[in-house]
Design a protein around this motif. Structure first.
Motif, PDB file in Angstrom:
ATOM      1  N   GLN A 140       0.958  -0.798  -0.040  1.00 28.92           N
ATOM      2  CA  GLN A 140       0.147  -0.091  -0.107  1.00 28.92           C
ATOM      3  C   GLN A 140       0.759   1.031   0.098  1.00 28.92           C
ATOM      4  OE1 GLN A 140      -1.726   0.538   4.035  1.00 28.92           O
ATOM      5  NE2 GLN A 140      -4.142   1.711   2.878  1.00 28.92           N
ATOM      6  N   LEU A 141       0.853   2.229  -0.859  1.00 33.54           N
ATOM      7  CA  LEU A 141       1.402   3.597  -0.645  1.00 33.54           C
ATOM      8  C   LEU A 141       0.203   4.189  -0.609  1.00 33.54           C
ATOM      9  CD1 LEU A 141       3.564   3.288  -5.262  1.00 33.54           C
ATOM     10  CD2 LEU A 141       4.280   2.670  -2.570  1.00 33.54           C
ATOM     11  N   ASP A 185       5.922   7.086   2.052  1.00 35.45           N
ATOM     12  CA  ASP A 185       4.902   6.109   2.537  1.00 35.45           C
ATOM     13  C   ASP A 185       4.295   4.618   1.924  1.00 35.45           C
ATOM     14  OD1 ASP A 185       2.986   5.962   5.283  1.00 35.45           O
ATOM     15  OD2 ASP A 185       1.478   7.808   4.037  1.00 35.45           O
ATOM     16  N   VAL A 186       4.710   3.581   2.722  1.00 36.91           N
ATOM     17  CA  VAL A 186       5.152   2.132   2.144  1.00 36.91           C
ATOM     18  C   VAL A 186       4.026   1.414   3.309  1.00 36.91           C
ATOM     19  CG1 VAL A 186       5.108   0.429   0.685  1.00 36.91           C
ATOM     20  CG2 VAL A 186       6.511   2.865   0.594  1.00 36.91           C
ATOM     21  N   GLY A 234      -0.078  -6.856   9.439  1.00 38.70           N
ATOM     22  CA  GLY A 234       0.211  -5.715   9.289  1.00 38.70           C
ATOM     23  C   GLY A 234      -1.060  -5.031   9.623  1.00 38.70           C
ATOM     24  N   PRO A 235       0.043  -3.211   9.524  1.00 34.83           N
ATOM     25  CA  PRO A 235       0.411  -2.920   8.557  1.00 34.83           C
ATOM     26  C   PRO A 235       2.284  -3.029   8.462  1.00 34.83           C
ATOM     27  CG  PRO A 235      -0.176  -0.701   9.626  1.00 34.83           C
ATOM     28  CD  PRO A 235      -0.923  -1.612   9.905  1.00 34.83           C
ATOM     29  N   ASP A 261      10.838  -4.390   6.229  1.00 32.73           N
ATOM     30  CA  ASP A 261      11.922  -5.440   6.755  1.00 32.73           C
ATOM     31  C   ASP A 261      10.683  -6.627   7.425  1.00 32.73           C
ATOM     32  OD1 ASP A 261      13.880  -4.976   6.138  1.00 32.73           O
ATOM     33  OD2 ASP A 261      14.665  -3.325   7.488  1.00 32.73           O
ATOM     34  N   ASN A 262       9.249  -6.069   8.516  1.00 35.31           N
ATOM     35  CA  ASN A 262       8.790  -6.097   9.050  1.00 35.31           C
ATOM     36  C   ASN A 262       8.254  -7.125   8.573  1.00 35.31           C
ATOM     37  OD1 ASN A 262       9.765  -5.781  12.067  1.00 35.31           O
ATOM     38  ND2 ASN A 262       9.372  -4.106  11.685  1.00 35.31           N
ATOM     39  N   PHE A 263       7.609  -6.699   7.705  1.00 38.83           N
ATOM     40  CA  PHE A 263       6.818  -7.594   6.515  1.00 38.83           C
ATOM     41  C   PHE A 263       8.121  -8.759   6.069  1.00 38.83           C
ATOM     42  CE2 PHE A 263       6.473  -8.705   1.775  1.00 38.83           C
ATOM     43  CZ  PHE A 263       5.024  -9.337   1.885  1.00 38.83           C
TER      44      PHE A 263
END
Length: 69
Positions: free
Chosen positions: A5-6, A25-26, A40-41, A45-47
């Protein structure tokens, strides 16, 4: 499903409140339809950490929406 998501920001070239994509802002999301869970979000790195924790194959790639229409 993996999603990116942007965010949006004000267009500096517009005085009408028009917004443009903000590549700084991603957020990333992981959606599990069978269990109806949403993770999420996340930042990138955490993704990646959560994707690995959930055992999601690295062969599953994000694609542009235009490519799957």
């Amino acid at each position: 499903m993996l999603a990116k998501q942007l965010g949006l920001k004000e267009d500096p070239n517009s005085s009408s409140g028009y917004e443009i994509l903000n590549n700084n802002d991603v957020n990333f999301w992981i959606l599990e339809f069978k269990s109806e869970k949403v993770y999420g979000p996340f930042d990138e790195d955490n993704f990646v950490k959560k994707r690995d924790e959930l055992g999601i194959s690295t062969s599953l790639k994000l694609r542009k929406i235009e490519d799957i229409k």
